[in-house]
Motif scaffolding. Structure first.
Motif, PDB file in Angstrom:
ATOM      1  N   GLU A   1       1.018  -0.811  20.943  1.00  0.00           N
ATOM      2  CA  GLU A   1       0.872   0.113  20.009  1.00  0.00           C
ATOM      3  C   GLU A   1       1.341  -0.255  18.777  1.00  0.00           C
ATOM      4  N   TYR A   2       0.640   0.629  17.899  1.00  0.00           N
ATOM      5  CA  TYR A   2       0.691   0.120  16.373  1.00  0.00           C
ATOM      6  C   TYR A   2       1.235   1.203  15.460  1.00  0.00           C
ATOM      7  N   GLY A   3       2.212   0.939  14.369  1.00  0.00           N
ATOM      8  CA  GLY A   3       2.393   1.560  13.501  1.00  0.00           C
ATOM      9  C   GLY A   3       1.827   1.169  12.315  1.00  0.00           C
TER      10      GLY A   3
ATOM     11  N   MET B   1       7.174   6.829   9.006  1.00  0.00           N
ATOM     12  CA  MET B   1       5.761   7.001   9.295  1.00  0.00           C
ATOM     13  C   MET B   1       5.334   5.429   9.491  1.00  0.00           C
ATOM     14  N   LEU B   2       5.638   4.529   8.978  1.00  0.00           N
ATOM     15  CA  LEU B   2       5.363   3.006   9.382  1.00  0.00           C
ATOM     16  C   LEU B   2       5.617   2.854  10.625  1.00  0.00           C
TER      17      LEU B   2
ATOM     18  N   HIS C   1      -5.404   5.246   5.949  1.00  0.00           N
ATOM     19  CA  HIS C   1      -4.871   5.560   7.084  1.00  0.00           C
ATOM     20  C   HIS C   1      -5.665   4.658   8.356  1.00  0.00           C
ATOM     21  N   HIS C   2      -7.079   4.782   8.042  1.00  0.00           N
ATOM     22  CA  HIS C   2      -7.798   4.158   9.039  1.00  0.00           C
ATOM     23  C   HIS C   2      -7.715   2.833   8.996  1.00  0.00           C
TER      24      HIS C   2
ATOM     25  N   VAL D   1       0.818  -1.188   0.029  1.00  0.00           N
ATOM     26  CA  VAL D   1      -0.077  -0.072  -0.276  1.00  0.00           C
ATOM     27  C   VAL D   1       0.839   1.294  -0.004  1.00  0.00           C
ATOM     28  N   LEU D   2       1.688   1.253   0.779  1.00  0.00           N
ATOM     29  CA  LEU D   2       2.646   2.603   0.861  1.00  0.00           C
ATOM     30  C   LEU D   2       3.493   2.822  -0.116  1.00  0.00           C
TER      31      LEU D   2
END
Length: 343
Positions: free
Chosen positions: A269-271, A250-251, A122-123, A89-90
């Motif tokens: 927590e997630y990237g 960002m990832l 993003h969501h 995706v990125l």
């Protein structure tokens, strides 16, 4: 004289480090060889800077036929798959073909629910969309809560199929070939030859062949891989060779609100596609994975460039994931303890 003092200090340091490593690996050996009715059945690989420091295969690829596991056997890797999807995706983002904050209706106009006008890529990447079924309303307003999701990653796969003009299977195949991962496949690509049989412990305690292994969406949890290929992936992925540097940063960033009460690790927590753990002053990236009959884990410690990979084709105690992931989490604890001692 100064040289001799330096040499003695260097040798002492080397011996201590070597001893600590041997101690950790001995602990792992003791863990997986302990007499128990729920023995480890799988592959373990620990590497540093791409070089194997510890590897072990134990058990069977086919329990009925007593066929021993081989190091290059393929396993279904569950949610480890999500980082493959996130990279694909990125990459479309890096090419300017998708925007992370544009409503997904722009990419999938056939979606009829009103949430398609508010949910963004993003969501979907951060599990903050609230979608449970394509034909039903979301369970919360997009961006306001976190709820771990499989369907969100399937939507991501559909989006990049539209933007690239290629099937998700083809996109992933190209990515794996680029990385030199010769034993990693989308299950629709029938070129794989070493997929082991997955097994699940039933309520009566019997270990049975799992017939529902591929129930997960592929983009979320059904890719096939090997320990060695995941090691290759970790070294290419986390070294920043697959995405632009700003995108990779960002990832690997903890995304606001993307916080889960994980059934194994607690607050997590997630990237994008991975967990980002900074507990105990140790930076850890990666993911666990579960698919019926398969338990997996792949974590990476960037400071020492260490990969810890565990793949198993027997899922015990599936009504209690802490027990299901007993071996991977205990192995991870051993390695983290070694790192804490060095700190």
């Amino acid at each position: 004289m100064k040289y001799l003092i330096f040499l003695v200090i260097f040798l002492q340091s080397t011996i201590v480090t070597f001893g600590q490593q041997n101690s950790s690996y001995k602990q792992i050996d003791n863990l997986i060889s302990a007499k128990t009715t729920k023995s480890f059945n799988g592959v373990i690989l620990i590497s540093q800077k791409g070089q194997t420091k510890y590897s072990k295969t134990l058990g069977y690829s086919d329990i009925e036929k007593k066929e021993p596991l081989q190091f290059n056997d393929q396993f279904v890797i569950g949610s480890i798959s999500k980082q493959f999807t996130a990279v694909l995706v990125l990459r479309e983002f890096d090419k300017g073909k998708v925007d992370l904050f544009t409503p997904i209706k722009n990419y999938l106009p056939e979606l009829t629910q009103s949430w398609a006008d508010t949910v963004t890529i993003h969501h979907l990447l951060t599990h903050m969309h609230g979608i449970t079924q394509l034909d039903e309303p979301t369970t919360f307003k997009a961006g306001t809560q976190y709820s771990y999701s499989q369907i969100g990653y399937d939507l991501l796969a559909k989006i990049i199929e539209r933007t690239s003009g290629k099937s998700f299977a083809e996109l992933s195949k190209n990515l794996f070939e680029e990385c030199g991962m010769k034993n990693t496949f989308h299950p629709d690509n029938k070129e794989y030859t070493n997929l082991v049989k997955g097994y699940t412990e039933r309520e009566n305690g019997k270990i049975e062949f799992e017939t529902d292994t591929f129930q997960n969406y592929v983009a979320a949890g059904s890719f096939l891989s090997t320990a060695e290929d995941l090691n290759i992936w970790n070294n290419k992925f986390y070294s920043g060779k697959l995405l632009k540097s700003k995108t990779m940063k960002m990832l690997k960033t903890k995304q606001t609100g993307a916080v889960r009460n994980h059934p194994i690790f607690g607050i997590t927590e997630y990237g994008y596609g991975i967990t980002v753990d900074t507990k105990e002053a140790i930076l850890q990236f990666g993911q666990t994975g579960f698919a019926p009959g398969f338990v997996s884990m792949s974590f990476y410690f960037p400071k020492t460039k260490t990969s810890v990979i565990v793949l198993s084709n027997v899922a015990y105690d599936t009504n209690d994931l802490k027990k299901t992931f007993y071996y991977p989490t205990e192995i991870l604890k051993i390695i983290r303890n070694e790192m804490k001692n060095k700190i």
